[in-house]
Design a protein around this motif. Structure first.
Motif, PDB file in Angstrom:
ATOM      1  N   PHE A   1      -6.952   6.478  -4.948  1.00 53.58           N
ATOM      2  CA  PHE A   1      -6.116   5.742  -4.005  1.00 53.58           C
ATOM      3  C   PHE A   1      -6.931   4.569  -3.490  1.00 53.58           C
ATOM      4  O   PHE A   1      -8.009   4.739  -2.931  1.00 53.58           O
ATOM      5  CB  PHE A   1      -5.683   6.637  -2.840  1.00 53.58           C
ATOM      6  CG  PHE A   1      -4.824   5.936  -1.836  1.00 53.58           C
ATOM      7  CD1 PHE A   1      -3.538   5.547  -2.177  1.00 53.58           C
ATOM      8  CD2 PHE A   1      -5.287   5.658  -0.577  1.00 53.58           C
ATOM      9  CE1 PHE A   1      -2.725   4.890  -1.255  1.00 53.58           C
ATOM     10  CE2 PHE A   1      -4.496   5.008   0.354  1.00 53.58           C
ATOM     11  CZ  PHE A   1      -3.208   4.625   0.006  1.00 53.58           C
ATOM     12  N   ASP A   2      -6.428   3.348  -3.688  1.00 52.53           N
ATOM     13  CA  ASP A   2      -7.185   2.159  -3.314  1.00 52.53           C
ATOM     14  C   ASP A   2      -6.716   1.528  -2.008  1.00 52.53           C
ATOM     15  O   ASP A   2      -7.083   0.409  -1.675  1.00 52.53           O
ATOM     16  CB  ASP A   2      -7.148   1.118  -4.440  1.00 52.53           C
ATOM     17  CG  ASP A   2      -5.756   0.554  -4.682  1.00 52.53           C
ATOM     18  OD1 ASP A   2      -4.802   0.917  -3.955  1.00 52.53           O
ATOM     19  OD2 ASP A   2      -5.622  -0.269  -5.609  1.00 52.53           O
ATOM     20  N   GLY A   3      -5.902   2.244  -1.247  1.00 54.20           N
ATOM     21  CA  GLY A   3      -5.390   1.714   0.008  1.00 54.20           C
ATOM     22  C   GLY A   3      -3.948   1.266  -0.106  1.00 54.20           C
ATOM     23  O   GLY A   3      -3.261   1.116   0.901  1.00 54.20           O
ATOM     24  N   LYS A   4      -3.486   1.077  -1.343  1.00 52.77           N
ATOM     25  CA  LYS A   4      -2.119   0.619  -1.568  1.00 52.77           C
ATOM     26  C   LYS A   4      -1.365   1.471  -2.592  1.00 52.77           C
ATOM     27  O   LYS A   4      -0.165   1.594  -2.518  1.00 52.77           O
ATOM     28  CB  LYS A   4      -2.115  -0.830  -2.037  1.00 52.77           C
ATOM     29  CG  LYS A   4      -2.660  -1.785  -1.008  1.00 52.77           C
ATOM     30  CD  LYS A   4      -2.656  -3.208  -1.509  1.00 52.77           C
ATOM     31  CE  LYS A   4      -3.296  -4.092  -0.447  1.00 52.77           C
ATOM     32  NZ  LYS A   4      -3.454  -5.445  -0.892  1.00 52.77           N
TER      33      LYS A   4
ATOM     34  N   ALA B   1     -12.677  15.092 -12.331  1.00 53.59           N
ATOM     35  CA  ALA B   1     -11.435  15.492 -12.991  1.00 53.59           C
ATOM     36  C   ALA B   1     -10.663  16.487 -12.134  1.00 53.59           C
ATOM     37  O   ALA B   1     -11.214  17.486 -11.679  1.00 53.59           O
ATOM     38  CB  ALA B   1     -11.736  16.090 -14.356  1.00 53.59           C
ATOM     39  N   GLY B   2      -9.385  16.172 -11.887  1.00 54.58           N
ATOM     40  CA  GLY B   2      -8.527  17.050 -11.106  1.00 54.58           C
ATOM     41  C   GLY B   2      -8.594  16.826  -9.611  1.00 54.58           C
ATOM     42  O   GLY B   2      -7.847  17.441  -8.858  1.00 54.58           O
ATOM     43  N   ASP B   3      -9.472  15.952  -9.146  1.00 55.33           N
ATOM     44  CA  ASP B   3      -9.618  15.672  -7.717  1.00 55.33           C
ATOM     45  C   ASP B   3      -9.001  14.322  -7.368  1.00 55.33           C
ATOM     46  O   ASP B   3      -8.645  13.534  -8.230  1.00 55.33           O
ATOM     47  CB  ASP B   3     -11.097  15.651  -7.320  1.00 55.33           C
ATOM     48  CG  ASP B   3     -11.748  17.021  -7.399  1.00 55.33           C
ATOM     49  OD1 ASP B   3     -11.041  18.032  -7.207  1.00 55.33           O
ATOM     50  OD2 ASP B   3     -12.954  17.077  -7.654  1.00 55.33           O
ATOM     51  N   TYR B   4      -8.902  14.059  -6.083  1.00 51.85           N
ATOM     52  CA  TYR B   4      -8.442  12.773  -5.577  1.00 51.85           C
ATOM     53  C   TYR B   4      -9.610  12.032  -4.958  1.00 51.85           C
ATOM     54  O   TYR B   4     -10.458  12.639  -4.302  1.00 51.85           O
ATOM     55  CB  TYR B   4      -7.350  12.963  -4.512  1.00 51.85           C
ATOM     56  CG  TYR B   4      -6.029  13.405  -5.091  1.00 51.85           C
ATOM     57  CD1 TYR B   4      -5.049  12.476  -5.393  1.00 51.85           C
ATOM     58  CD2 TYR B   4      -5.774  14.744  -5.346  1.00 51.85           C
ATOM     59  CE1 TYR B   4      -3.835  12.867  -5.933  1.00 51.85           C
ATOM     60  CE2 TYR B   4      -4.570  15.151  -5.885  1.00 51.85           C
ATOM     61  CZ  TYR B   4      -3.600  14.217  -6.180  1.00 51.85           C
ATOM     62  OH  TYR B   4      -2.419  14.602  -6.724  1.00 51.85           O
ATOM     63  N   LEU B   5      -9.649  10.728  -5.159  1.00 55.63           N
ATOM     64  CA  LEU B   5     -10.653   9.870  -4.539  1.00 55.63           C
ATOM     65  C   LEU B   5      -9.894   8.872  -3.676  1.00 55.63           C
ATOM     66  O   LEU B   5      -9.100   8.084  -4.171  1.00 55.63           O
ATOM     67  CB  LEU B   5     -11.476   9.144  -5.608  1.00 55.63           C
ATOM     68  CG  LEU B   5     -12.519   8.168  -5.118  1.00 55.63           C
ATOM     69  CD1 LEU B   5     -13.571   8.882  -4.259  1.00 55.63           C
ATOM     70  CD2 LEU B   5     -13.194   7.473  -6.286  1.00 55.63           C
ATOM     71  N   LEU B   6     -10.110   8.940  -2.372  1.00 59.86           N
ATOM     72  CA  LEU B   6      -9.372   8.115  -1.419  1.00 59.86           C
ATOM     73  C   LEU B   6     -10.284   7.034  -0.870  1.00 59.86           C
ATOM     74  O   LEU B   6     -11.007   7.245   0.095  1.00 59.86           O
ATOM     75  CB  LEU B   6      -8.808   9.002  -0.292  1.00 59.86           C
ATOM     76  CG  LEU B   6      -8.019  10.219  -0.768  1.00 59.86           C
ATOM     77  CD1 LEU B   6      -7.667  11.124   0.381  1.00 59.86           C
ATOM     78  CD2 LEU B   6      -6.770   9.788  -1.515  1.00 59.86           C
ATOM     79  N   THR B   7     -10.242   5.863  -1.493  1.00 64.06           N
ATOM     80  CA  THR B   7     -11.149   4.778  -1.114  1.00 64.06           C
ATOM     81  C   THR B   7     -10.555   3.832  -0.088  1.00 64.06           C
ATOM     82  O   THR B   7     -11.239   2.975   0.419  1.00 64.06           O
ATOM     83  CB  THR B   7     -11.534   3.941  -2.350  1.00 64.06           C
ATOM     84  OG1 THR B   7     -10.344   3.301  -2.848  1.00 64.06           O
ATOM     85  CG2 THR B   7     -12.149   4.784  -3.429  1.00 64.06           C
ATOM     86  N   GLY B   8      -9.290   3.974   0.212  1.00 65.32           N
ATOM     87  CA  GLY B   8      -8.599   2.986   1.041  1.00 65.32           C
ATOM     88  C   GLY B   8      -8.669   3.229   2.532  1.00 65.32           C
ATOM     89  O   GLY B   8      -8.009   2.532   3.296  1.00 65.32           O
ATOM     90  N   PHE B   9      -9.451   4.185   2.976  1.00 64.62           N
ATOM     91  CA  PHE B   9      -9.537   4.470   4.405  1.00 64.62           C
ATOM     92  C   PHE B   9     -10.744   3.779   5.024  1.00 64.62           C
ATOM     93  O   PHE B   9     -11.817   3.749   4.447  1.00 64.62           O
ATOM     94  CB  PHE B   9      -9.633   5.977   4.662  1.00 64.62           C
ATOM     95  CG  PHE B   9      -8.396   6.719   4.228  1.00 64.62           C
ATOM     96  CD1 PHE B   9      -7.245   6.651   4.995  1.00 64.62           C
ATOM     97  CD2 PHE B   9      -8.387   7.460   3.064  1.00 64.62           C
ATOM     98  CE1 PHE B   9      -6.104   7.326   4.599  1.00 64.62           C
ATOM     99  CE2 PHE B   9      -7.256   8.134   2.664  1.00 64.62           C
ATOM    100  CZ  PHE B   9      -6.106   8.070   3.427  1.00 64.62           C
ATOM    101  N   VAL B  10     -10.560   3.239   6.206  1.00 62.36           N
ATOM    102  CA  VAL B  10     -11.645   2.586   6.931  1.00 62.36           C
ATOM    103  C   VAL B  10     -11.784   3.287   8.276  1.00 62.36           C
ATOM    104  O   VAL B  10     -10.798   3.496   8.974  1.00 62.36           O
ATOM    105  CB  VAL B  10     -11.354   1.083   7.144  1.00 62.36           C
ATOM    106  CG1 VAL B  10     -12.454   0.419   7.949  1.00 62.36           C
ATOM    107  CG2 VAL B  10     -11.140   0.389   5.816  1.00 62.36           C
ATOM    108  N   ASP B  11     -13.018   3.626   8.618  1.00 62.23           N
ATOM    109  CA  ASP B  11     -13.220   4.283   9.921  1.00 62.23           C
ATOM    110  C   ASP B  11     -13.781   3.336  10.942  1.00 62.23           C
ATOM    111  O   ASP B  11     -14.103   2.231  10.715  1.00 62.23           O
ATOM    112  CB  ASP B  11     -14.117   5.503   9.786  1.00 62.23           C
ATOM    113  CG  ASP B  11     -15.423   5.233   9.083  1.00 62.23           C
ATOM    114  OD1 ASP B  11     -15.424   4.416   8.172  1.00 62.23           O
ATOM    115  OD2 ASP B  11     -16.414   5.858   9.433  1.00 62.23           O
TER     116      ASP B  11
END
Length: 67
Positions: free
Chosen positions: A20-23, A57-67
């Motif tokens: 997930f790239d934020g969009k 493999a089989g996981d989600y990578l959520l790069t679109g979050f900013v803290d």
């Protein structure tokens, strides 16, 4: 200017995850990190010499979050 080998010294290639790239969600893509920053996200990325590869493999990578 750095060479590919120098660039890969602190890089990581992440493969296999739904990214997930934020969009949007992207399946079948790989993501390249350099010094903690996303540099590339493509479907045909290959590891650079000396680059660490992490298969999510089989996981989600959520790069679109900013803290």
């Amino acid at each position: 200017m750095s060479t590919e080998t120098e660039r890969s010294a602190t890089g990581m290639l992440i493969t296999g995850a739904v990214i997930f790239d934020g969009k949007r969600f992207a399946e079948g893509c790989s993501l390249r990190l350099e010094d903690g920053t996303v540099r590339e996200m493509e479907s045909d990325l290959l590891p650079l010499p000396g680059e660490e590869v992490l298969d999510l493999a089989g996981d989600y990578l959520l790069t679109g979050f900013v803290d």
